[in-house]
Scaffold this motif. Structure first.
Motif, short mmCIF file in Angstrom:
data_model
loop_
_atom_site.label_atom_id
_atom_site.label_comp_id
_atom_site.label_asym_id
_atom_site.label_seq_id
_atom_site.Cartn_x
_atom_site.Cartn_y
_atom_site.Cartn_z
N THR A 286 49.70 24.67 33.91
CA THR A 286 50.58 25.76 34.32
C THR A 286 49.89 26.75 35.26
O THR A 286 50.52 27.32 36.15
CB THR A 286 51.12 26.50 33.08
OG1 THR A 286 51.86 25.55 32.28
CG2 THR A 286 52.03 27.64 33.46
N TRP B 52 56.60 22.79 34.85
CA TRP B 52 55.23 23.21 35.19
C TRP B 52 54.78 24.32 34.25
O TRP B 52 53.59 24.59 34.12
CB TRP B 52 55.18 23.70 36.64
CG TRP B 52 55.55 22.63 37.63
CD1 TRP B 52 55.24 21.30 37.55
CD2 TRP B 52 56.30 22.79 38.83
NE1 TRP B 52 55.74 20.63 38.63
CE2 TRP B 52 56.40 21.51 39.44
CE3 TRP B 52 56.89 23.88 39.46
CZ2 TRP B 52 57.07 21.31 40.64
CZ3 TRP B 52 57.56 23.68 40.66
CH2 TRP B 52 57.65 22.40 41.23
N TYR C 188 50.53 26.72 38.94
CA TYR C 188 51.88 26.99 39.44
C TYR C 188 52.31 28.45 39.30
O TYR C 188 53.12 28.92 40.10
CB TYR C 188 52.89 26.09 38.70
CG TYR C 188 52.61 24.62 38.89
CD1 TYR C 188 53.03 23.96 40.03
CD2 TYR C 188 51.91 23.91 37.92
CE1 TYR C 188 52.76 22.61 40.21
CE2 TYR C 188 51.63 22.56 38.09
CZ TYR C 188 52.06 21.91 39.24
OH TYR C 188 51.77 20.58 39.42
#
Length: 296
Positions: A260, A107, A263
């Motif tokens: 990204t 991620w 996350y």
């Protein structure tokens, strides 16, 4: 007569909380306006944000002055050093777990080479290897960055854990105190999350949901340490360490792999989920807590 005294005490407590919250949000409105007008937390060389973070603490001190109560009620004593050490290390642990999961599942990627190049240039040591650059950065920021981070965290924690938690806990107990103080703490952040750049670029509903889950779950940890140690400084170290390791170390070191932002950091999904697990753990240990008066 005893019941009447208890009701009177509870009423006085909630009156003091009302004064504190009114002062906090009135004072904070000044800095909300300055930050929102500029659109960034970095405006005013970051001093608007520092001012905002000190609003809860200043409000707590004013409230105690109005009520002619002792500033010692805020829990200034150091307490047992083991709780201070744990307070500092705990954010490193849960942040490391969260970002390790992010890196393992792709991620986000370890590490951001562009950021490390900037670090290397700032050190001025020449080519010493990325691993050594990262190690030096973590070590230096982990020590000296904590001191700077604590100076702003103290402003919030005088208000949230020094005053609010100590007012709520005697009447409401651990769970309700953690929930209420966590909701207040989270809501206080929302104006700069919704109307400035205190987010990671995800949709506002998503960032707000992740952030509120994180803040409320963190409140269970902060409250546990505040009551267990009897010391305001555990909350200061928790807060300072949390901000330091997330905002200055793990997030900048993580390379964006596309989505990204959904996350990482306080506005992505992973850290809140990890913090919920830690909150459940400390909630299960609430039987270790005693009355606040015994500790302060």
């Amino acid at each position: 007569m005893l019941n009447m005294s208890a009701h009177t005490l509870a009423r006085n407590k909630f009156t003091s909380i009302g004064i504190f919250l009114a002062l906090t949000f009135v004072l904070s409105a000044i800095y909300y306006s300055l930050i929102i007008c500029s659109g960034t937390l970095g405006s005013g060389w970051g001093q608007f944000t520092m001012g905002l973070m000190w609003c809860p603490g200043i409000s707590a001190l004013i409230t105690l002055k109005i009520l002619k109560r002792d500033f010692a009620d805020l829990g200034w004593k150091w307490g047992k050093t083991k709780y201070q050490i744990r307070s500092y290390l705990l954010p490193l642990l849960y942040t490391f777990i969260a970002y390790l999961l992010i890196w393992i599942f792709g991620w986000g990627e370890f590490y951001n080479k562009e950021f490390v190049v900037k670090l290397s240039n700032s050190f001025g040591f020449g080519e010493i290897g990325d691993g050594l650059v990262i190690a030096c950065y973590v070590l230096l920021f982990g020590i000296f960055g904590t001191i700077r981070s604590a100076s702003s965290a103290l402003g919030e924690e005088i208000g949230w854990r020094g005053f609010l938690v100590s007012e709520l806990y005697p009447n409401l107990g651990y769970t309700k105190t953690s929930l209420i103080s966590g909701v207040v703490w989270g809501v206080w952040h929302l104006p700069i999350l919704l109307f400035a750049d205190y987010n990671s670029g995800t949709p506002l509903w998503y960032a707000m949901t992740c952030f509120m889950v994180l803040i409320i779950s963190m409140s269970f940890i902060y409250t546990w340490f505040r009551i267990k140690s009897g010391s305001l400084w555990t909350a200061v170290l928790l807060h300072a360490s949390h901000n330091l390791f997330i905002q200055n170390i793990f997030t900048p070191l993580t390379q964006d792999t596309g989505n990204t932002a959904y996350y990482i950091d306080e506005f992505g999904i992973v850290l809140p989920m990890v913090s919920v697990g830690f909150a459940i753990y400390y909630w299960s240990k609430q039987n270790e807590l005693h009355s606040l008066e015994e500790k302060v």
